[in-house]
Write an enzyme that holds these catalytic residues in place. Structure first.
Site, PDB file in Angstrom:
ATOM      1  N   ARG A  24       0.838  -1.208   0.000  1.00  0.00           N
ATOM      2  CA  ARG A  24       0.000   0.000   0.000  1.00  0.00           C
ATOM      3  C   ARG A  24       0.881   1.271   0.000  1.00  0.00           C
ATOM      4  NH1 ARG A  24      -0.626   4.602   2.387  1.00  0.00           N
ATOM      5  NH2 ARG A  24      -0.110   3.608   4.360  1.00  0.00           N
ATOM      6  N   ASP A  25       1.634   1.488   1.060  1.00  0.00           N
ATOM      7  CA  ASP A  25       2.432   2.716   1.184  1.00  0.00           C
ATOM      8  C   ASP A  25       3.484   2.794   0.071  1.00  0.00           C
ATOM      9  OD1 ASP A  25       2.898   5.134   2.382  1.00  0.00           O
ATOM     10  OD2 ASP A  25       3.710   4.351   4.249  1.00  0.00           O
ATOM     11  N   HIS A 221       5.275   3.810  12.859  1.00  0.00           N
ATOM     12  CA  HIS A 221       5.407   3.792  11.397  1.00  0.00           C
ATOM     13  C   HIS A 221       6.480   4.822  11.029  1.00  0.00           C
ATOM     14  CE1 HIS A 221       3.436   3.709   7.247  1.00  0.00           C
ATOM     15  NE2 HIS A 221       4.089   4.868   7.188  1.00  0.00           N
ATOM     16  N   CYS A 254       7.743  10.050  -0.407  1.00  0.00           N
ATOM     17  CA  CYS A 254       6.950  11.177   0.072  1.00  0.00           C
ATOM     18  C   CYS A 254       6.648  12.077  -1.113  1.00  0.00           C
ATOM     19  CB  CYS A 254       7.739  11.941   1.130  1.00  0.00           C
ATOM     20  SG  CYS A 254       7.011  13.536   1.501  1.00  0.00           S
ATOM     21  N   ASN A 263       9.717   4.010   3.317  1.00  0.00           N
ATOM     22  CA  ASN A 263       9.512   3.487   4.668  1.00  0.00           C
ATOM     23  C   ASN A 263      10.767   2.743   5.102  1.00  0.00           C
ATOM     24  OD1 ASN A 263       6.899   3.571   3.132  1.00  0.00           O
ATOM     25  ND2 ASN A 263       6.111   3.115   5.161  1.00  0.00           N
TER      26      ASN A 263
HETATM   27 ZN    ZN Z   1       3.990   6.078   5.457  1.00  0.00          ZN
END
Ligand code: ZN
Length: 325
Positions: A24-25, A221, A254, A263
């Site tokens: 997902r991320d 996180h 980002c 991450n």
């Molecule tokens: Zn994140």
């Protein structure tokens, strides 16, 4: 006999829990569309690695995040492992309607993850809402999920800093956390969304959070944007936080800092925790076997380090003629 070391080895290893968020991320910011079948096969492979949770989908408008358009198809076709929590994320009520319909159609979602930035400016930039509007949305979304039998995790984005406002008052973060719990969230995630956290800050704030919410499952996180990701994990462990999000191969990034690292990397994190003597329940070999597929899937190099260097104790052949003169 070395009594001290004997005693140490008899201590049970502390159990930590690793959540995989790369699908997902990570995948959400990839420009190339990743095929649904590829995602399903990859999630199935991750399910066999021993991770505690997999964030498998995002119910977000496909216009904004094209790579997440197939949330329903992914959730309907993955093979579920009994000990893995399958979660999904959504930014709004519309997304929650889709998620509940998906769940009720049989494509089960164990947990919905809702998020709001504790920084007013970042929340506006990210979801076009004030924090008050986001909390009002939660008040609608939480009962929808509860009625459908879906657990709820609430993420406090930009907990450790906002790229627009800088540091966020710690009281403000903890106050929002209290408001989440009052709304009915089962668990909390404190997220360093743009990689601004440092270990001292993490340990201080998490000690406070653990003290204030002793019965709440707390997850950290981290993004490794400035190379402090794994140091922040150690700081979190020092504050008794035992759940960590991480992303396979270090996927992620980002939108406000193009090129910024993603991450914290799941297999790098697991390798470190194992070296430190923690029990993660994760099979590092299997995780690495999944990680090495990622550059092919996303079509570019990835930040993961252990997948390139090998596990710490993966020893090398001694060079020939080392001792001959
Ligand atoms: Zn994140």
């Amino acid at each position: 006999m070395n009594h001290a070391s004997k005693k140490k080895s008899e201590q049970p290893m502390q159990r930590l829990y690793i959540n995989e968020v790369g699908v997902r991320d990570g995948f959400q910011i990839e420009k190339n569309i990743i095929r649904t079948e590829t995602k399903i096969a990859f999630i199935d492979q991750l399910s066999k690695t021993g991770v505690a949770k997999i964030e498998a989908a995002s119910f977000v408008h496909p216009k904004f995040v094209p790579n997440m358009a197939d949330a329903e198809a992914v959730l309907a076709n993955i093979e579920r492992a009994p000990n893995v929590i399958y979660s999904a994320i959504t930014p709004n009520v519309k997304g929650m309607e889709r998620a509940v319909a998906c769940h009720q159609s049989g494509a089960k979602i164990d947990e919905m993850n809702l998020f709001m930035s504790v920084s007013e400016t970042h929340n506006m930039a990210n979801v076009k809402r004030t924090t008050a509007q986001s909390l009002a949305d939660f008040a609608i979304m939480v009962p929808m999920a509860k009625a459908a039998g879906i657990k709820l995790n609430g993420t406090l984005s930009t907990t450790f800093g906002c790229p627009f406002e800088g540091l966020v008052e710690e009281d403000r973060v903890l106050d929002f956390a209290s408001q989440y719990l009052a709304l009915g969230f089962d668990a909390l995630t404190f997220a360093d969304t743009t990689g601004m956290a440092n270990p001292r800050q993490v340990e201080r704030l998490m000690r406070e959070a653990v003290k204030r919410f002793p019965r709440t499952k707390i997850t950290l996180h981290f993004h490794n944007t400035r190379g402090m990701g794994l140091a922040n994990v150690i700081a979190g462990i020092n504050a008794d936080v035992i759940h960590y999000d991480a992303s396979i191969a270090g996927l992620g990034g980002c939108p406000f800092a193009p090129g910024a690292t993603g991450n914290i990397c799941t297999e790098d994190c697991v390798n470190m925790l194992q070296d430190l003597g923690f029990e993660t329940g994760v099979d590092l070999e299997r995780l690495l076997a999944a990680a090495v597929k990622i550059p092919m899937i996303v079509g570019h190099d990835v930040p993961g380090q252990v997948m390139k260097a090998g596990k710490t104790m993966q020893l090398h052949v001694v060079p020939d003629k080392l001792y001959t003169t």
